[in-house]
Design a protein around this motif. Structure first.
Motif, PDB file in Angstrom:
ATOM      1  N   GLY A   1     -64.460  23.405  30.631  1.00 16.95           N
ATOM      2  CA  GLY A   1     -64.134  24.574  29.843  1.00 16.95           C
ATOM      3  C   GLY A   1     -63.649  24.279  28.442  1.00 16.95           C
ATOM      4  O   GLY A   1     -63.211  25.184  27.733  1.00 16.95           O
ATOM      5  N   ALA A   2     -63.712  23.025  28.012  1.00 15.98           N
ATOM      6  CA  ALA A   2     -63.196  22.663  26.685  1.00 15.98           C
ATOM      7  C   ALA A   2     -64.128  21.679  26.001  1.00 15.98           C
ATOM      8  O   ALA A   2     -63.690  20.662  25.472  1.00 15.98           O
ATOM      9  CB  ALA A   2     -61.795  22.076  26.807  1.00 15.98           C
ATOM     10  N   THR A   3     -65.434  21.996  26.022  1.00 14.12           N
ATOM     11  CA  THR A   3     -66.403  21.128  25.362  1.00 14.12           C
ATOM     12  C   THR A   3     -67.064  21.800  24.164  1.00 14.12           C
ATOM     13  O   THR A   3     -67.645  21.123  23.318  1.00 14.12           O
ATOM     14  CB  THR A   3     -67.496  20.680  26.354  1.00 14.12           C
ATOM     15  N   GLU A   4     -66.971  23.117  24.075  1.00  8.74           N
ATOM     16  CA  GLU A   4     -67.622  23.827  22.975  1.00  8.74           C
ATOM     17  C   GLU A   4     -67.014  23.418  21.642  1.00  8.74           C
ATOM     18  O   GLU A   4     -65.800  23.311  21.490  1.00  8.74           O
ATOM     19  CB  GLU A   4     -67.485  25.335  23.156  1.00  8.74           C
ATOM     20  N   GLY A   5     -67.888  23.145  20.678  1.00  8.60           N
ATOM     21  CA  GLY A   5     -67.433  22.761  19.357  1.00  8.60           C
ATOM     22  C   GLY A   5     -67.163  21.285  19.196  1.00  8.60           C
ATOM     23  O   GLY A   5     -66.775  20.844  18.111  1.00  8.60           O
ATOM     24  N   CYS A   6     -67.354  20.492  20.264  1.00  8.77           N
ATOM     25  CA  CYS A   6     -67.127  19.056  20.201  1.00  8.77           C
ATOM     26  C   CYS A   6     -68.425  18.324  19.865  1.00  8.77           C
ATOM     27  O   CYS A   6     -69.519  18.783  20.193  1.00  8.77           O
ATOM     28  CB  CYS A   6     -66.598  18.524  21.533  1.00  8.77           C
ATOM     29  N   CYS A   7     -68.307  17.182  19.252  1.00  8.99           N
ATOM     30  CA  CYS A   7     -69.450  16.322  18.973  1.00  8.99           C
ATOM     31  C   CYS A   7     -70.156  15.966  20.276  1.00  8.99           C
ATOM     32  O   CYS A   7     -69.515  15.486  21.227  1.00  8.99           O
ATOM     33  CB  CYS A   7     -68.977  15.060  18.270  1.00  8.99           C
ATOM     34  N   LEU A   8     -71.470  16.180  20.330  1.00  4.19           N
ATOM     35  CA  LEU A   8     -72.211  15.895  21.564  1.00  4.19           C
ATOM     36  C   LEU A   8     -72.217  14.404  21.878  1.00  4.19           C
ATOM     37  O   LEU A   8     -72.129  14.007  23.043  1.00  4.19           O
ATOM     38  CB  LEU A   8     -73.640  16.420  21.447  1.00  4.19           C
ATOM     39  N   GLY A   9     -72.311  13.590  20.837  1.00  2.00           N
ATOM     40  CA  GLY A   9     -72.246  12.156  21.079  1.00  2.00           C
ATOM     41  C   GLY A   9     -70.920  11.752  21.693  1.00  2.00           C
ATOM     42  O   GLY A   9     -70.857  10.931  22.608  1.00  2.00           O
ATOM     43  N   GLY A  10     -69.823  12.342  21.199  1.00  3.20           N
ATOM     44  CA  GLY A  10     -68.512  12.050  21.757  1.00  3.20           C
ATOM     45  C   GLY A  10     -68.388  12.498  23.197  1.00  3.20           C
ATOM     46  O   GLY A  10     -67.832  11.781  24.034  1.00  3.20           O
ATOM     47  N   LEU A  11     -68.912  13.679  23.503  1.00  5.54           N
ATOM     48  CA  LEU A  11     -68.864  14.158  24.888  1.00  5.54           C
ATOM     49  C   LEU A  11     -69.623  13.231  25.818  1.00  5.54           C
ATOM     50  O   LEU A  11     -69.213  12.980  26.958  1.00  5.54           O
ATOM     51  CB  LEU A  11     -69.426  15.578  24.976  1.00  5.54           C
ATOM     52  N   TYR A  12     -70.748  12.707  25.334  1.00  2.63           N
ATOM     53  CA  TYR A  12     -71.478  11.713  26.135  1.00  2.63           C
ATOM     54  C   TYR A  12     -70.645  10.450  26.313  1.00  2.63           C
ATOM     55  O   TYR A  12     -70.558   9.899  27.429  1.00  2.63           O
ATOM     56  CB  TYR A  12     -72.816  11.375  25.483  1.00  2.63           C
ATOM     57  N   HIS A  13     -70.008   9.996  25.238  1.00  2.00           N
ATOM     58  CA  HIS A  13     -69.293   8.723  25.307  1.00  2.00           C
ATOM     59  C   HIS A  13     -68.032   8.790  26.166  1.00  2.00           C
ATOM     60  O   HIS A  13     -67.468   7.741  26.498  1.00  2.00           O
ATOM     61  CB  HIS A  13     -68.958   8.230  23.897  1.00  2.00           C
ATOM     62  N   VAL A  14     -67.580   9.980  26.526  1.00  2.00           N
ATOM     63  CA  VAL A  14     -66.472  10.074  27.477  1.00  2.00           C
ATOM     64  C   VAL A  14     -66.932  10.640  28.823  1.00  2.00           C
ATOM     65  O   VAL A  14     -66.115  10.969  29.681  1.00  2.00           O
ATOM     66  CB  VAL A  14     -65.281  10.874  26.913  1.00  2.00           C
ATOM     67  N   GLY A  15     -68.233  10.771  29.001  1.00  2.00           N
ATOM     68  CA  GLY A  15     -68.781  11.027  30.324  1.00  2.00           C
ATOM     69  C   GLY A  15     -68.969  12.466  30.738  1.00  2.00           C
ATOM     70  O   GLY A  15     -69.281  12.729  31.897  1.00  2.00           O
TER      71      GLY A  15
END
Length: 260
Positions: free
Chosen positions: A67-81
């Motif tokens: 519920g707290a991924t919107e607006g985040c860098c997609l690469g960063g979201l991938y790099h933290v799984g």
């Protein structure tokens, strides 16, 4: 690492290495502590958010996850799984492709295939829990969470000294401190926290070597990502090491300082 008090460890390291920044810890949780801000509320970039938190005192903690991924860098979201690797990353960070982001490219790797091989070498990335939290050591709650790693920002002299302390109780002259390829958030979070399956154990990660962050970090600023167990040993070794016993060597007065 639940037995270790990382508030004290962070304070000891900050004092010993004369840091002007706050040491940060990384941990996973299924229940958010009070006062934690969604990362996107600070900046979409993990690296920028961490640096702002470390350099100031306004932000005690940030989190990403359910519920707290919107607006985040997609690469960063991938790099933290929290998401699979975006297919366009291999083109964007290498030589580009016309139908990906209009052909924009960072030219950090020689080819998309090489990016794929590096991704495979790191292995699958597993999130640490429903949420990933990065928090200033001084703001850690009770009971103490199970800390995975620390991220410490400092100038070149401070980070060099920290790397030397990592080596203090190690017999391997080569691998205790390395500069990994990858995003800044990989250096700050992914690798030291052990989120990537093939991350080398008992290793500190110096950097970032990602030049795309040069616009957001001061030119003299570096960071060290430190696994939790290693941070405990570093704090335990302080009094026996050069940091305490030979501070004039660790932090000499330089010519510019002597002229003041």
């Amino acid at each position: 690492m639940t037995a270790a008090d990382f508030r004290k460890i962070g304070s000891r390291l900050a004092s010993a290495f004369r840091l002007s920044t706050r040491p940060l810890v990384v941990y996973g949780t299924d229940v958010l502590p009070a006062g934690v801000t969604p990362m996107a509320g600070v900046n979409r970039c993990f690296a920028v958010s961490l640096y702002r938190m470390a350099a100031g005192h306004e932000i005690p903690a940030i989190y990403v996850g359910a519920g707290a991924t919107e607006g985040c860098c997609l690469g960063g979201l991938y790099h933290v799984g929290y998401i699979p690797v975006p297919d366009d990353i291999k083109y964007f960070v290498s030589t580009g492709r016309k139908d990906v982001r209009g052909g924009a490219a960072e030219f950090l790797k020689a080819s998309p295939d090489l990016v794929e091989r590096c991704t495979a070498a790191a292995g699958p990335i597993h999130p640490p829990g429903k949420y990933l939290v990065v928090q200033a050591c001084e703001a850690l709650p009770d009971p103490m969470p199970e800390v995975l790693s620390l991220c410490i920002f400092g100038n070149g002299e401070q980070i060099r000294n920290m790397a030397a302390l990592v080596h203090f109780d190690r017999d391997d002259p080569f691998s205790p401190v390395i500069v990994p390829w990858g995003s800044s958030c990989s250096t700050f979070i992914t690798f030291p926290a052990g989120l990537a399956e093939n991350t080398p154990k008992n290793t500190a990660f110096m950097g970032p070597q990602d030049p795309t962050q040069n616009h957001s970090l001061p030119p003299e600023m570096m960071a060290l990502g430190i696994p939790a167990g290693m941070a405990v040993r570093m704090a335990e070794n302080l009094d026996a090491s050069f940091v305490t016993r030979r501070p004039q060597v660790a932090f000499p007065r330089h010519a510019a300082q002597q002229d003041r």
